[in-house]
Write an enzyme that holds these catalytic residues in place. Sequence first.
Site: not given
Ligand code: GCB
Length: 650
Positions: A206, A450, A503, A539
């Site tokens: 990403d 990941e 997330y 994260e």
């Molecule tokens: C993740 C990734 C990261 C992305 C982020 C997102 O899990 O490790 O590279 O930018 O999520 O914002 O989706």
Amino acid sequence: MAPGLAVAWAVLGPLLGCALALQGGMLYPRESPSRERKELDGLWSFRADFSDNRRRGFEEQWYRRPLRESGPTLDMPVPSSFNDISQDWRLRHFVGWVWYEREVILPERWTQDLSTRVVLRIGSAHAYAIVWVNGVDTLEHEGGYLPFEADISNLVQVGPLSSQLRITIAINNTLTPTTLPPGTIQYLTDTSKYPKGYFVQNTYFDFFNYAGLQRSVLLYTTPTTYIDDITVTTGVEHDSGLVNYQISVKGSNLFELEVRLLDAENKLVANGSGTQGQLKVPGASLWWPYLMHERPAYLYSLEVRLTAQTSLGPVSDFYTLPVGIRTVAVTESQFLINGKPFYFHGVNKHEDADIRGKGFDWPLLVKDFNLLRWLGANAFRTSHYPYAEEVLQMCDRYGIVVIDECPGVGLALPQFFNNVSLQNHMRVMEEVVRRDKNHPAVVMWSVANEPASQLESAGYYLKMVIAHTKALDPSRPVTFVTNSNYAADKGAPYVDVICLNSYYSWYHDYGHLELIQQQLTTQFESWYKTYQKPIIQSEYGAETIVGFHQDPPLMFTEEYQKSLLEQYHVVLDQKRRKYVVGELIWNFADFMTEQSPTRVLGNKKGIFTRQRQPKSAAFLLRERYWKIANETRYSHSVAKSQCLENSLFA
Ligand code: GCB
């Protein structure tokens, strides 16, 4: 791991050197009485090869003559990514070979003095590079984000015109199933929709695949017999600091080495000789992360002096390496620096800003470090590739702790876990460790972000890469960052610290902030119960368009980002006193991605904008980080924000 058993990475005994298979060292080019540097940053000539097969440059041998003679060129700044510099959309999305060229005049001594060795060093060229010097094929390298170099003495120390040098670099940004990161090229063959030969590059990460000469290119000199590499590991024994060194010399077997360790006031504190040894520093000042101790980031200087006899007479070489004395260890619930529990309260970053893309930039670097200290962040992860060496030097000097991640990102498809990829991944780890092993700020290696770690093949692959990294550097813990389920992850048994990305209320149950506490608690408890290893929330975050407001909070507003963070913090506060040893927000700043219906001019999960202005969440996080800093430091004085006169917590 047996309960209570601490795995110590502090090397207290004889030196455990890095067992690198790579030829030669990759010391950062520093000036010294025996070494000069000539930076080649500035404007280079540039051309993208838009021919159908992208191979016209090779067919017409563009490297044989000045680039301007084979067609039109553009001015291209180095360092920078080439993508956003011109107004030509084709260049922004270009996949294939681009050509860079620069003419240089060398000092006469470099070309006449045969006891001088001239080296061409490229800080990084993403992703595959071929280098010619005066039309002669000199060097090839696969992989962006890491330096490579060649001794070009025999090309410049011949003939009357040799002080004039033409450097041509062809760079290909194509990612394949065996590159790191991997990618695929997809040909779209439905001619009712696509022109003949139409293809796209697919990536599985990403961030925008910026490319080009994104870090400095330079020439430097050494004598022909020279200090090729230095490996330092440190330890603490009672109140003495231990500095173990191992030095490799190239060019002659007849040499002597003197080693002197100087403190920050330039006073000699220990000395030794020979290619390896241990220096003992009674009452040593340790390298502490900032905010953890009143005297953070203490650096000694290891001065190495080589004298050698060569057929051209005696030569000397000098190299000075900054050294921080510190230990790192992991227990089943703690991450210890110098024997004290360390809590990572920090960020994930990207090397990304504005039109320069991933191009190295001093003002940006200093601004980012000022923001990190304003925030009270004590750590970051180099998501998702090794950053410029100058960044790590700043971390050493400021006391900011680094989880150093290799470009093992986007390992999303089963076909990416093959033997060729594995060999390549291990080589990349060798290059990362070779470059970054001496930075006290680097406390852990991350071999991937990941990966599809629920696959059996990924389990074997990760086991091998982790074991290889540990063999290269037994002095640091190793991890990879996972977003798999605790019960399915096949790589977790091999890591020292579990790093989790999640997330909640963003990609899952979006909009339902009320679910975060339950889901995050379950996440931590199930992972800890399964593995009894310390956990970092590596994260978490929410996409936020600066200036969007809504109360009650809705997704994409500054209020939603704040509320999501607050919900995470409730659980983090419960667990950080147990086995959670860190939290790293995604992301420090907004950054560019490929275009997609889910990205508005890039990823907007930054707490700062891409222009480094704070969103509301930055203030929330700042308050939290300074509060944690005050709770976790090892002295009675109150930590103060270093960028504001009125401290938040005074
Ligand atoms: C993740 C990734 C990261 C992305 C982020 C997102 O899990 O490790 O590279 O930018 O999520 O914002 O989706």
